[in-house]
Design an enzyme around this catalytic site. Structure first.
Site, PDB file in Angstrom:
ATOM      1  N   HIS A 102     -10.235  -4.104  -3.750  1.00 25.83           N
ATOM      2  CA  HIS A 102      -8.967  -4.367  -3.082  1.00 25.83           C
ATOM      3  C   HIS A 102      -9.217  -4.748  -1.632  1.00 25.83           C
ATOM      4  CE1 HIS A 102      -9.768  -0.034  -2.779  1.00 25.83           C
ATOM      5  NE2 HIS A 102      -9.045   0.000  -1.665  1.00 25.83           N
ATOM      6  N   GLY A 157     -16.384   3.758   2.575  1.00 26.33           N
ATOM      7  CA  GLY A 157     -15.003   4.201   2.668  1.00 26.33           C
ATOM      8  C   GLY A 157     -14.119   3.840   1.493  1.00 26.33           C
ATOM      9  N   HIS A 187      -7.471  -4.956   2.014  1.00 22.08           N
ATOM     10  CA  HIS A 187      -6.374  -4.442   2.834  1.00 22.08           C
ATOM     11  C   HIS A 187      -5.878  -5.549   3.753  1.00 22.08           C
ATOM     12  CE1 HIS A 187      -7.038  -0.065   2.075  1.00 22.08           C
ATOM     13  NE2 HIS A 187      -8.247  -0.507   1.752  1.00 22.08           N
ATOM     14  N   THR A 227     -12.192   4.350  -1.757  1.00 19.31           N
ATOM     15  CA  THR A 227     -11.710   5.542  -2.454  1.00 19.31           C
ATOM     16  C   THR A 227     -11.123   5.215  -3.822  1.00 19.31           C
ATOM     17  OG1 THR A 227      -9.581   5.414  -1.315  1.00 19.31           O
ATOM     18  CG2 THR A 227     -11.272   6.835  -0.328  1.00 19.31           C
ATOM     19  N   VAL A 228     -10.669   3.981  -4.030  1.00 17.13           N
ATOM     20  CA  VAL A 228     -10.207   3.528  -5.344  1.00 17.13           C
ATOM     21  C   VAL A 228     -11.199   2.468  -5.804  1.00 17.13           C
ATOM     22  CG1 VAL A 228      -8.376   2.402  -6.655  1.00 17.13           C
ATOM     23  CG2 VAL A 228      -7.789   4.012  -4.833  1.00 17.13           C
ATOM     24  N   ASN A 232       0.850  -1.186   0.000  1.00 15.78           N
ATOM     25  CA  ASN A 232       0.000   0.000   0.000  1.00 15.78           C
ATOM     26  C   ASN A 232       0.889   1.240   0.000  1.00 15.78           C
ATOM     27  OD1 ASN A 232      -1.811   2.090   0.609  1.00 15.78           O
ATOM     28  ND2 ASN A 232      -3.070   0.769   1.878  1.00 15.78           N
TER      29      ASN A 232
END
Length: 148
Positions: free
Chosen positions: A107, A100, A109, A102-103, A38
């Site tokens: 994905h 939440g 985390h 944002t991209v 990240n």
């Protein structure tokens, strides 16, 4: 829904990573899934696991893609914990702006968490009152009604 190949969304930073158009610290590149460090290291070893096919949310993925991503996230988590001497890990995924995200390329985390890092948990549940059991049971029933 149109199936997009990696890199076919030129505005997507993760597709740009996959296409080699941006510098990226890949941890792995497999047949259908990749992982990379990240760029925002809010914890040492924070990594992202993505499907190689461009999909915005988990709802746009096939079951096989989701399985590949989650299986790989588990492997990356074990490796990241070993690499950073962490005993615990956060593994989470957001879908949509209200959640939440944002991209807008799916994905997961993976965040290794060493002992003693409890005070800065990502999902600060300690800051919220516990929901009464009756309400939790009603919520579970409501969700169950929508399961296939």
């Amino acid at each position: 829904m149109e199936t997009l190949l990696p890199g076919s969304d030129p505005g997507c930073p993760f597709c740009q990573n996959l296409a080699g158009d941006r510098r990226c610290a890949f941890v792995s590149r497999l047949d259908r899934v990749s992982s990379f460090v990240n760029p925002r290291q809010y914890r040492p070893g924070a990594t992202l696991v993505i499907p190689d096919r461009h999909v915005a949310t988990v709802f746009d993925m096939t079951s096989d893609e989701w399985a590949a991503v989650t299986v790989h996230a588990k492997r990356v988590a074990a490796a990241a914990c070993a690499a950073f001497g962490a005993q615990d890990v956060n593994i989470f995924q957001n879908n949509g702006p209200s959640a939440g995200q944002t991209v807008f390329h799916v994905h997961v985390h993976v965040v290794p968490r060493p002992v003693g890092d409890e005070g800065s948990a990502i999902f600060g549940e300690a800051y919220f009152e516990k929901t009464p059991i009756e309400e939790r049971l009603a919520i579970a029933e409501r969700i169950r009604e929508h399961l296939p």
